[in-house]
Design a protein around this motif. Structure first.
Motif, PDB file in Angstrom:
ATOM      1  N   ALA A 103      -1.150  -5.632  42.573  1.00  0.00           N
ATOM      2  CA  ALA A 103      -0.229  -4.671  41.956  1.00  0.00           C
ATOM      3  C   ALA A 103      -0.946  -3.588  41.172  1.00  0.00           C
ATOM      4  O   ALA A 103      -0.293  -2.721  40.578  1.00  0.00           O
ATOM      5  N   LEU A 117      -3.136  -0.260  40.063  1.00  0.00           N
ATOM      6  CA  LEU A 117      -3.165   1.131  40.504  1.00  0.00           C
ATOM      7  C   LEU A 117      -4.334   1.362  41.450  1.00  0.00           C
ATOM      8  O   LEU A 117      -4.212   2.107  42.438  1.00  0.00           O
ATOM      9  N   THR A 171      -5.579  -0.663  43.676  1.00  0.00           N
ATOM     10  CA  THR A 171      -5.203  -1.110  45.021  1.00  0.00           C
ATOM     11  C   THR A 171      -4.230  -0.134  45.657  1.00  0.00           C
ATOM     12  O   THR A 171      -4.396   0.273  46.819  1.00  0.00           O
ATOM     13  N   ARG A 172      -3.223   0.281  44.932  1.00  0.00           N
ATOM     14  CA  ARG A 172      -2.186   1.140  45.513  1.00  0.00           C
ATOM     15  C   ARG A 172      -2.730   2.497  45.939  1.00  0.00           C
ATOM     16  O   ARG A 172      -2.458   2.975  47.039  1.00  0.00           O
ATOM     17  N   ARG A 185      -3.351   3.895  49.897  1.00  0.00           N
ATOM     18  CA  ARG A 185      -2.703   5.146  50.286  1.00  0.00           C
ATOM     19  C   ARG A 185      -3.743   6.253  50.508  1.00  0.00           C
ATOM     20  O   ARG A 185      -3.663   7.014  51.479  1.00  0.00           O
ATOM     21  N   ASP A 206       1.543  -5.139  50.142  1.00  0.00           N
ATOM     22  CA  ASP A 206       2.631  -4.255  50.533  1.00  0.00           C
ATOM     23  C   ASP A 206       2.099  -2.856  50.786  1.00  0.00           C
ATOM     24  O   ASP A 206       1.094  -2.421  50.207  1.00  0.00           O
ATOM     25  N   TRP A 207       2.796  -2.121  51.641  1.00  0.00           N
ATOM     26  CA  TRP A 207       2.456  -0.717  51.829  1.00  0.00           C
ATOM     27  C   TRP A 207       2.747   0.035  50.535  1.00  0.00           C
ATOM     28  O   TRP A 207       3.789  -0.158  49.914  1.00  0.00           O
ATOM     29  N   PRO A 208       1.839   0.899  50.105  1.00  0.00           N
ATOM     30  CA  PRO A 208       2.027   1.606  48.831  1.00  0.00           C
ATOM     31  C   PRO A 208       3.090   2.686  48.928  1.00  0.00           C
ATOM     32  O   PRO A 208       3.481   3.116  50.028  1.00  0.00           O
ATOM     33  N   SER A 237       3.869   5.934  51.521  1.00  0.00           N
ATOM     34  CA  SER A 237       3.466   5.672  52.901  1.00  0.00           C
ATOM     35  C   SER A 237       4.668   5.889  53.822  1.00  0.00           C
ATOM     36  O   SER A 237       5.805   5.596  53.437  1.00  0.00           O
ATOM     37  N   SER A 288      -9.527   7.314  46.762  1.00  0.00           N
ATOM     38  CA  SER A 288      -8.198   7.395  46.159  1.00  0.00           C
ATOM     39  C   SER A 288      -7.774   8.810  45.800  1.00  0.00           C
ATOM     40  O   SER A 288      -6.628   9.021  45.396  1.00  0.00           O
TER      41      SER A 288
END
Length: 477
Positions: free
Chosen positions: A83, A85, A87-88, A92, A136-138, A141, A438
């Motif tokens: 969860a 930032l 990773t997200r 993406r 999960d897909w960010p 996406s 990122s």
């Protein structure tokens, strides 16, 4: 481990720059011309072409600090808490970067990565694999939340598959995780493509050799006339900069602090001294390699990071094998925490640039790099290693401090502005690896999410602003 002292410096600590009234108004000012600042300026100038977007960079060209001194890896988003930032925006940003590279003919290769593990480390790579299957897909996406394909496909390899892929790996390597989404990119070509978009836009400007020296919150003026400079009927930020010995000031309706290694110092410029954020730095050395023990390597090889108290409490990803687009092999970065000596400290904002003295590579780090590498590639010869380059990473917590996520902080020039979510200052803090990967996703988040309310309010009703100046576009020599 010796204690590392964080610097708590701020712009204009010396008091040498007195307040100047702003001479012009700009919708968006980005301070810092690294890859993240460029990505934000590019997205703003493309999304809002009729608005003015100015990027101020103290060096004579873009990406002279962290952005040009890294592994040039397109990371896959494997290592960080699901969860987080990091990773997200890594997931993406990875996809956005591949898309941009294809669309703009930016040199890149999706070479893949092998994360290798000894017997004791096997649970770590198995955990990475299990996590990758559940991510999960960010946000942002395409069709996020409705996709059945994996955002991060990985595969655990058998010992036989490992030997077939990399016969030079140590016999102690008993497990490995294959990550096909990892790649490499020409970071300079990538940044040049962003620069071109900004310059080709209607309202975008790049201003190099222009160092921001002071920032002050600006509260709207009740008076429309009288006094020097701009008298604005809205809040904002007065940004003072120096270029070739001359100073100027502009009023930024919105300010983005993307200064990387200096981001805490810029933010500290208007924080109370007791709330200042300390600046910490980690030096990473890279070594080029020509020699035995790496036959036919066609992908990246990463050891398991030293995780400390938990699986995410690592300070670096370990001294890994990377390739450039010409197939050149290098190892790095290692990690060496640095701080200024007592004799170097002057008590002014100039202290924050002490790290520039640590950019020259030398051979003192080669034995440590060799020791780290031979734990998984025992045939690598010390004699084949040569110092290549050095990078500095901004850190928010000291050694042993655990996992630290990227931070996106918002500040406001007044209580009214905060209540209405107007005239933001957005500070991007601790943007180290995977910052290059990122960058486009951070820009997307800043523009579409963080600034969204302010943008929507501006679109609904363009506020009236009264200026005392010859033109509304900032004129910079």
């Amino acid at each position: 481990m010796r204690a590392i002292k964080g610097l708590t410096r701020a712009l204009n600590d010396s008091g040498r720059f007195k307040y100047k009234d702003p001479e012009s108004v700009v919708d968006y000012v980005i301070v810092g011309g690294g890859v993240v600042g460029l990505a934000i300026a590019q997205r703003l100038s493309q999304r809002f072409p009729s608005k003015s977007t100015f990027l101020l960079e103290r060096h004579t060209r873009a990406g002279e600090e962290t952005s040009s001194r890294n592994s040039e890896v397109i990371h896959s988003g494997l290592y960080y808490p699901p969860a987080s930032l990091k990773t997200r925006v890594c997931l993406r940003g990875r996809d956005l970067m591949y898309e941009r590279c294809k669309a703009y003919n930016i040199p890149y290769k999706q070479v893949g990565k092998l994360v290798v593990a000894t017997k004791d480390q096997r649970p770590y790579v198995e955990g990475l694999h299990a996590k990758s299957l559940k991510l999960d897909w960010p946000a942002h996406s395409p069709t996020a939340g409705a996709r059945e394909d994996l955002v991060l496909p990985t595969r655990l390899l058998s010992r036989e598959e490992i030997r077939e892929m990399d016969p030079d790996l140590s016999e102690d390597i008993v497990a490995a995780l294959w990550c096909p989404k990892t790649g490499i990119v020409d970071s300079h070509s990538f940044m040049e493509s962003l620069e071109k978009d900004i310059l080709d836009s209607e309202g975008g400007e790049l201003v190099f050799a222009s160092e921001v020296v002071r920032i002050d919150p600006y509260r709207k003026s009740a008076a429309a006339e009288g006094g020097a400079g701009v008298m604005a009927a809205e809040d904002g930020w007065v940004v003072q900069a120096a270029s070739e010995g001359e100073g100027y000031a502009i009023l930024a309706r919105n300010l983005i602090n993307a200064t990387g290694l200096s981001s805490a110092m810029v933010l500290n410029s208007f924080l109370p001294r007791e709330k200042r954020i300390p600046m910490l730095y980690a030096r990473g050395s890279y070594a080029s390699y020509h020699g035995p023990g790496v036959s036919n390597v066609k992908h990246l090889i990463y050891p398991c990071p030293h995780t400390g108290t938990n699986t995410h409490a690592f300070e670096s990803l370990g001294t890994h094998l990377t390739l450039d687009l010409r197939g050149k092999i290098r190892f790095g970065p290692d990690i060496e925490w640095i701080d200024p000596s007592e004799s170097e400290i002057k008590g002014t904002e100039d202290d924050a640039d002490f790290w520039t003295k640590h950019l020259i590579p030398d051979d003192t780090r080669l034995p440590d790099i060799h020791q780290a590498v031979t734990s998984y590639l025992p045939g690598v010869a010390l004699e084949g290693l040569q110092p290549d380059y050095v990078g500095i990473r901004p850190k928010l917590i000291p050694p042993g401090g655990g996992f630290q996520d990227f931070l996106i902080r918002t500040d406001y020039p007044s209580a009214d502005a905060e209540r209405n979510h107007d005239n933001l200052m957005v500070s991007l803090l601790g943007i180290e690896s995977p910052g290059l990967t990122s960058s486009l996703a951070i820009a997307e988040m800043v523009v579409e999410d963080v600034l969204a309310d302010d943008v929507d309010a501006s679109r609904r009703c363009r506020r009236k602003c009264i200026f005392r100046l010859r033109e509304t576009r900032c004129k910079i020599k």
